[in-house]
Design a protein around this motif. Structure first.
Motif, PDB file in Angstrom:
ATOM      1  N   ILE A  21      -7.270  -7.585  -6.680  1.00 10.49           N
ATOM      2  CA  ILE A  21      -6.903  -6.912  -5.439  1.00 10.49           C
ATOM      3  C   ILE A  21      -6.238  -7.918  -4.498  1.00 10.49           C
ATOM      4  O   ILE A  21      -6.716  -9.033  -4.307  1.00 10.49           O
ATOM      5  CB  ILE A  21      -8.145  -6.289  -4.781  1.00 10.49           C
ATOM      6  CG1 ILE A  21      -8.667  -5.140  -5.646  1.00 10.49           C
ATOM      7  CG2 ILE A  21      -7.830  -5.785  -3.375  1.00 10.49           C
ATOM      8  CD1 ILE A  21      -9.952  -4.504  -5.133  1.00 10.49           C
ATOM      9  N   GLY A  22      -5.129  -7.520  -3.917  1.00 11.06           N
ATOM     10  CA  GLY A  22      -4.362  -8.396  -3.034  1.00 11.06           C
ATOM     11  C   GLY A  22      -3.153  -9.014  -3.710  1.00 11.06           C
ATOM     12  O   GLY A  22      -2.260  -9.533  -3.016  1.00 11.06           O
ATOM     13  N   SER A  55       0.427  -9.427  -5.263  1.00 12.35           N
ATOM     14  CA  SER A  55       1.646  -8.770  -4.809  1.00 12.35           C
ATOM     15  C   SER A  55       2.850  -9.320  -5.562  1.00 12.35           C
ATOM     16  O   SER A  55       2.885 -10.501  -5.925  1.00 12.35           O
ATOM     17  CB  SER A  55       1.830  -8.972  -3.299  1.00 12.35           C
ATOM     18  OG  SER A  55       2.985  -8.320  -2.818  1.00 12.35           O
ATOM     19  N   SER A  88       3.473   5.590  -4.597  1.00  7.19           N
ATOM     20  CA  SER A  88       3.596   4.674  -3.457  1.00  7.19           C
ATOM     21  C   SER A  88       5.035   4.206  -3.270  1.00  7.19           C
ATOM     22  O   SER A  88       5.538   4.128  -2.144  1.00  7.19           O
ATOM     23  CB  SER A  88       2.674   3.463  -3.657  1.00  7.19           C
ATOM     24  OG  SER A  88       1.317   3.856  -3.667  1.00  7.19           O
ATOM     25  N   THR A 145       1.980  -4.126  -3.826  1.00  9.18           N
ATOM     26  CA  THR A 145       0.714  -4.841  -3.648  1.00  9.18           C
ATOM     27  C   THR A 145      -0.442  -4.007  -4.198  1.00  9.18           C
ATOM     28  O   THR A 145      -0.544  -2.805  -3.919  1.00  9.18           O
ATOM     29  CB  THR A 145       0.466  -5.142  -2.159  1.00  9.18           C
ATOM     30  OG1 THR A 145       1.573  -5.892  -1.635  1.00  9.18           O
ATOM     31  CG2 THR A 145      -0.813  -5.959  -1.978  1.00  9.18           C
ATOM     32  N   TYR A 146      -1.289  -4.656  -4.966  1.00 10.67           N
ATOM     33  CA  TYR A 146      -2.511  -4.022  -5.489  1.00 10.67           C
ATOM     34  C   TYR A 146      -3.544  -4.052  -4.368  1.00 10.67           C
ATOM     35  O   TYR A 146      -4.049  -5.108  -3.986  1.00 10.67           O
ATOM     36  CB  TYR A 146      -2.963  -4.799  -6.727  1.00 10.67           C
ATOM     37  CG  TYR A 146      -4.313  -4.453  -7.307  1.00 10.67           C
ATOM     38  CD1 TYR A 146      -4.934  -3.235  -7.114  1.00 10.67           C
ATOM     39  CD2 TYR A 146      -4.972  -5.384  -8.117  1.00 10.67           C
ATOM     40  CE1 TYR A 146      -6.170  -2.947  -7.672  1.00 10.67           C
ATOM     41  CE2 TYR A 146      -6.210  -5.119  -8.691  1.00 10.67           C
ATOM     42  CZ  TYR A 146      -6.804  -3.896  -8.458  1.00 10.67           C
ATOM     43  OH  TYR A 146      -8.046  -3.614  -9.027  1.00 10.67           O
ATOM     44  N   THR A 147      -3.871  -2.876  -3.827  1.00 14.93           N
ATOM     45  CA  THR A 147      -4.707  -2.814  -2.624  1.00 14.93           C
ATOM     46  C   THR A 147      -6.183  -2.539  -2.909  1.00 14.93           C
ATOM     47  O   THR A 147      -7.064  -3.120  -2.264  1.00 14.93           O
ATOM     48  CB  THR A 147      -4.179  -1.721  -1.681  1.00 14.93           C
ATOM     49  OG1 THR A 147      -4.143  -0.464  -2.385  1.00 14.93           O
ATOM     50  CG2 THR A 147      -2.774  -2.070  -1.188  1.00 14.93           C
ATOM     51  N   HIS A 148      -6.483  -1.655  -3.867  1.00 19.33           N
ATOM     52  CA  HIS A 148      -7.881  -1.306  -4.142  1.00 19.33           C
ATOM     53  C   HIS A 148      -7.947  -0.517  -5.447  1.00 19.33           C
ATOM     54  O   HIS A 148      -6.910  -0.211  -6.055  1.00 19.33           O
ATOM     55  CB  HIS A 148      -8.485  -0.494  -2.995  1.00 19.33           C
ATOM     56  CG  HIS A 148      -7.827   0.841  -2.784  1.00 19.33           C
ATOM     57  ND1 HIS A 148      -6.577   0.983  -2.186  1.00 19.33           N
ATOM     58  CD2 HIS A 148      -8.240   2.110  -3.088  1.00 19.33           C
ATOM     59  CE1 HIS A 148      -6.261   2.255  -2.121  1.00 19.33           C
ATOM     60  NE2 HIS A 148      -7.248   2.961  -2.667  1.00 19.33           N
ATOM     61  N   GLN A 186      -4.830   1.048  -7.335  1.00 18.16           N
ATOM     62  CA  GLN A 186      -4.071   1.712  -6.281  1.00 18.16           C
ATOM     63  C   GLN A 186      -3.148   0.676  -5.617  1.00 18.16           C
ATOM     64  O   GLN A 186      -3.526  -0.493  -5.442  1.00 18.16           O
ATOM     65  CB  GLN A 186      -4.998   2.335  -5.246  1.00 18.16           C
ATOM     66  CG  GLN A 186      -6.008   3.317  -5.843  1.00 18.16           C
ATOM     67  CD  GLN A 186      -5.329   4.516  -6.483  1.00 18.16           C
ATOM     68  OE1 GLN A 186      -4.536   5.213  -5.844  1.00 18.16           O
ATOM     69  NE2 GLN A 186      -5.643   4.771  -7.751  1.00 18.16           N
ATOM     70  N   TYR A 187      -1.971   1.126  -5.204  1.00 23.92           N
ATOM     71  CA  TYR A 187      -0.952   0.196  -4.710  1.00 23.92           C
ATOM     72  C   TYR A 187      -0.353   0.680  -3.389  1.00 23.92           C
ATOM     73  O   TYR A 187      -0.351   1.872  -3.081  1.00 23.92           O
ATOM     74  CB  TYR A 187       0.186   0.069  -5.727  1.00 23.92           C
ATOM     75  CG  TYR A 187      -0.249  -0.432  -7.092  1.00 23.92           C
ATOM     76  CD1 TYR A 187      -0.227  -1.780  -7.401  1.00 23.92           C
ATOM     77  CD2 TYR A 187      -0.666   0.471  -8.075  1.00 23.92           C
ATOM     78  CE1 TYR A 187      -0.619  -2.231  -8.660  1.00 23.92           C
ATOM     79  CE2 TYR A 187      -1.061   0.032  -9.329  1.00 23.92           C
ATOM     80  CZ  TYR A 187      -1.032  -1.324  -9.617  1.00 23.92           C
ATOM     81  OH  TYR A 187      -1.423  -1.767 -10.860  1.00 23.92           O
ATOM     82  N   SER A 188       0.156  -0.279  -2.644  1.00 22.75           N
ATOM     83  CA  SER A 188       1.030   0.025  -1.510  1.00 22.75           C
ATOM     84  C   SER A 188       2.400  -0.545  -1.843  1.00 22.75           C
ATOM     85  O   SER A 188       2.525  -1.457  -2.675  1.00 22.75           O
ATOM     86  CB  SER A 188       0.498  -0.595  -0.211  1.00 22.75           C
ATOM     87  OG  SER A 188       0.539  -2.015  -0.283  1.00 22.75           O
TER      88      SER A 188
END
Length: 226
Positions: free
Chosen positions: A29-30, A32, A97, A119-122, A136-138
Motif C-alpha cells: 500500500i502506498g 506508486s 480509477s 497509486t495502490y491505496t488500500h 484498490q487504486y487512485s
C-alpha cells in the motif's frame, strides 16, 4: 479443443526485439507508478500468471486489459539496461480509477505524451478465501497538451535582468569671477567678497564698470586692510 496461441508481438516489439518494458509493480500500500506515456496504449486479452494461457469469463467472453507503457524514474539493478519504462496492466478497480481521472480533466482517453500516475491505496473486500483481497487504486492524469506546456525547457535561457540607470551627472556651476580691483590683492578681494556689506558694494561697482558707466572700482574706503 485447441490451445489458444500466444498473441503476436507488436510492430515495435518485432522490430526492436524483446517482449516490452518490465511490468509495473505495486508490492505494498502506498506504492506508486508515474510517468509520461511513451507509446499508444493497447488492449489485449489477459493471461494466466501461472502458465500464460489466455483468460476467459465463465460465459466464454474474453477477459481484456489495457496495457499502458510509461517512462518512470525507477531503475531495477536486476534488469539489464533498465531504461525506466514500465508497463501498467489496467483492469478491474484500476481501470475504473483511471477512467475517472481521464474524465476529470475532460480528456477522451489516454494518449502518448500524457502523464499517468497510479497509486495502490488500500485493499478491497475479500470475496474468495483462496485469493488475496483486491487491490484498490487512485489515479491522476495530465493530458498531453497540458503536460507539454508544463515541461521545462531543457536548455536554460538567460534571464533578462534590467540594468539600473546610471547616476545622472550634473555639471558643477562655474565659480563666479572675482572682480579685479586696483590696490587690492586676490586674497583681499576674496575676503571683501565674503563680507556681505562690502560684497554688495563691489558687485555694484563692477557691474557699472562693465557697462561703461563708471571707471573700474577702486577699493572702497570701508574695506579693511589685510
Amino acid at each position: 479443443m485447441t490451445t489458444p496461441q500466444q498473441q503476436d508481438p507488436t510492430a515495435d516489439q518485432f522490430l526492436m526485439g524483446g517482449g516490452g518494458a518490465p511490468t509495473a509493480k505495486f508490492p505494498s500500500i502506498g506504492a506508486s507508478i508515474s510517468g509520461r506515456i511513451t507509446e499508444k496504449p493497447v488492449v489485449e486479452q489477459q493471461r494466466d500468471i501461472k502458465d500464460g494461457s489466455l483468460k476467459f469469463w465463465k460465459d466464454g467472453g474474453k477477459m481484456m486489459q489495457l496495457v499502458v507503457t510509461v517512462q518512470t524514474d525507477q531503475r531495477d539493478p536486476s534488469i539489464e539496461e533498465d531504461d525506466g519504462r514500465r508497463r501498467i496492466f489496467v483492469k478491474g478497480a484500476m481501470k475504473n480509477s483511471i477512467a475517472d481521472a481521464v474524465r476529470a480533466v475532460g480528456a477522451r482517453g489516454l494518449e502518448v505524451g500524457g502523464i499517468l500516475t497510479v497509486t495502490y491505496t488500500h485493499d478491497g473486500q475479500k470475496t474468495n478465501p483462496a485469493f488475496d483481497p483486491p487491490k484498490q487504486y487512485s489515479a491522476q492524469y495530465i493530458a498531453a497538451a497540458v503536460a507539454e506546456l508544463n515541461t521545462p525547457d531543457p536548455t536554460p535561457q538567460q534571464q533578462y535582468m534590467p540594468q539600473a540607470p546610471a547616476p545622472q551627472q550634473y555639471a558643477q556651476p562655474a565659480p563666479a569671477p572675482v572682480p579685479q580691483i586696483p590696490g587690492l590683492t586676490a586674497e583681499q578681494i576674496q575676503a571683501a567678497m565674503a563680507n556681505p556689506a562690502t560684497a554688495a558694494l563691489l558687485q555694484q561697482q563692477q557691474a557699472a564698470a562693465a557697462a561703461g558707466h563708471a571707471p573700474a572700482p577702486a577699493a572702497p574706503a570701508d574695506v579693511p586692510q589685510f
